[in-house]
Design an enzyme around this catalytic site. Structure first.
Site, PDB file in Angstrom:
ATOM      1  N   LYS A  97       0.877  -1.181   0.000  1.00 48.52           N
ATOM      2  CA  LYS A  97       0.000   0.000   0.000  1.00 48.52           C
ATOM      3  C   LYS A  97       0.910   1.224   0.000  1.00 48.52           C
ATOM      4  O   LYS A  97       1.304   1.718   1.038  1.00 48.52           O
ATOM      5  CB  LYS A  97      -0.845  -0.044   1.285  1.00 48.52           C
ATOM      6  N   ARG A 141      -8.934  12.995  17.147  1.00 49.20           N
ATOM      7  CA  ARG A 141      -9.914  13.960  16.652  1.00 49.20           C
ATOM      8  C   ARG A 141     -11.326  13.621  17.100  1.00 49.20           C
ATOM      9  O   ARG A 141     -12.078  14.470  17.519  1.00 49.20           O
ATOM     10  CB  ARG A 141      -9.895  13.992  15.104  1.00 49.20           C
ATOM     11  N   SER A 156      -5.924  13.874   6.147  1.00 49.48           N
ATOM     12  CA  SER A 156      -5.114  13.714   4.934  1.00 49.48           C
ATOM     13  C   SER A 156      -5.939  13.156   3.773  1.00 49.48           C
ATOM     14  O   SER A 156      -5.749  13.554   2.621  1.00 49.48           O
ATOM     15  CB  SER A 156      -3.940  12.761   5.181  1.00 49.48           C
TER      16      SER A 156
HETATM   17  P1  ADP Z   1      -2.345   6.861  10.242  1.00 52.64           P
HETATM   18  O1  ADP Z   1      -2.457   6.214   8.898  1.00 52.64           O
HETATM   19  O2  ADP Z   1      -1.349   6.192  11.140  1.00 52.64           O
HETATM   20  O3  ADP Z   1      -3.639   7.177  10.943  1.00 52.64           O
HETATM   21  P2  ADP Z   1      -2.159   9.690   9.698  1.00 52.64           P
HETATM   22  O4  ADP Z   1      -1.072  10.354   8.925  1.00 52.64           O
HETATM   23  O5  ADP Z   1      -3.516   9.758   9.129  1.00 52.64           O
HETATM   24  O6  ADP Z   1      -1.633   8.223   9.883  1.00 52.64           O
HETATM   25  O7  ADP Z   1      -2.199  10.269  11.179  1.00 52.64           O
HETATM   26  C1  ADP Z   1      -1.116  10.216  12.055  1.00 52.64           C
HETATM   27  C2  ADP Z   1      -1.565  10.653  13.442  1.00 52.64           C
HETATM   28  O8  ADP Z   1      -1.999  12.013  13.403  1.00 52.64           O
HETATM   29  C3  ADP Z   1      -2.766   9.866  14.000  1.00 52.64           C
HETATM   30  O9  ADP Z   1      -2.610   9.733  15.401  1.00 52.64           O
HETATM   31  C4  ADP Z   1      -3.936  10.760  13.692  1.00 52.64           C
HETATM   32  O10 ADP Z   1      -5.008  10.539  14.601  1.00 52.64           O
HETATM   33  C5  ADP Z   1      -3.308  12.118  13.915  1.00 52.64           C
HETATM   34  N1  ADP Z   1      -4.017  13.156  13.180  1.00 52.64           N
HETATM   35  C6  ADP Z   1      -4.355  13.180  11.878  1.00 52.64           C
HETATM   36  N2  ADP Z   1      -5.014  14.312  11.555  1.00 52.64           N
HETATM   37  C7  ADP Z   1      -5.099  15.031  12.720  1.00 52.64           C
HETATM   38  C8  ADP Z   1      -5.693  16.290  13.069  1.00 52.64           C
HETATM   39  N3  ADP Z   1      -6.352  17.023  12.171  1.00 52.64           N
HETATM   40  N4  ADP Z   1      -5.596  16.711  14.346  1.00 52.64           N
HETATM   41  C9  ADP Z   1      -4.944  15.932  15.265  1.00 52.64           C
HETATM   42  N5  ADP Z   1      -4.387  14.734  15.012  1.00 52.64           N
HETATM   43  C10 ADP Z   1      -4.457  14.293  13.748  1.00 52.64           C
END
Ligand code: ADP
Length: 156
Positions: A42, A91, A129
């Site tokens: 992935k 979140r 994201s």
């Molecule tokens: P994963 O695939 O491990 O969830 P992400 O890149 O989506 O990776 O997120 C990494 C971390 O950042 C996770 O703990 C996620 O909950 C946190 N995170 C993502 N977006 C936000 C946000 N807008 N505010 C706070 N924490 C966030």
């Protein structure tokens, strides 16, 4: 002993939500390693090198932040890097349930590694994201969700 935290994620791409978590956690640790986890099955949307480069730009002036790429279990990478803390952001209640499961399983495997959770700032609750990627894929402007150092444009 230095307090090292690992902030693992896909960061595909790194958003203002991620940036805020790292900045708020900095006073608590001697070093924060932002660790981009990848999986050969992935690969994600943005190339890994591009994701690393963007995050490095955001923290160019911050000597306590490092950016790394890893494959495999987060806890194994923590041990390799001497990190005793895993940093994650929360979140929603869905995030909480997911993080609770992973955090408890990690702690069962490695009680010496603690997970530390930061509640998102209210104005970042909706920043994800996945949605940022969709906006960019469709030629929209996602700059308000990205750190000022990260400029991404896609042609319509
Ligand atoms: P994963 O695939 O491990 O969830 P992400 O890149 O989506 O990776 O997120 C990494 C971390 O950042 C996770 O703990 C996620 O909950 C946190 N995170 C993502 N977006 C936000 C946000 N807008 N505010 C706070 N924490 C966030």
């Amino acid at each position: 002993m230095d307090k090292i935290a690992l902030f693992p994620g896909s960061f595909d791409p790194f958003t203002i939500g991620h940036e805020s978590i790292v900045k708020r956690a900095l006073p608590l640790f001697d070093k924060i390693i932002i660790a981009i986890g990848y999986n050969t099955k992935k690969m994600g949307y943005f190339p890994l090198e591009q994701r690393v480069d963007w995050i490095q730009k955001v923290f160019l002036e911050e000597a306590k932040v490092e950016v790394e790429v890893f494959e495999g279990l987060t806890v194994d990478f923590c041990l390799k890097k001497n990190a005793r803390y895993i940093l994650r952001g929360l979140r929603t209640s869905a995030d909480f349930e997911y993080e609770r499961m992973i955090g408890q399983m990690n702690r069962t495997m490695h009680p010496e590694i603690e997970s530390v959770f930061f509640l998102t700032q209210p104005e970042h609750t909706h920043v994800a994201s996945t949605v940022v990627r969709d906006i960019i894929m469709h030629g929209g402007d996602a700059s308000m969700f990205l750190p000022k150092e990260i400029k991404i444009t896609r042609k319509r």
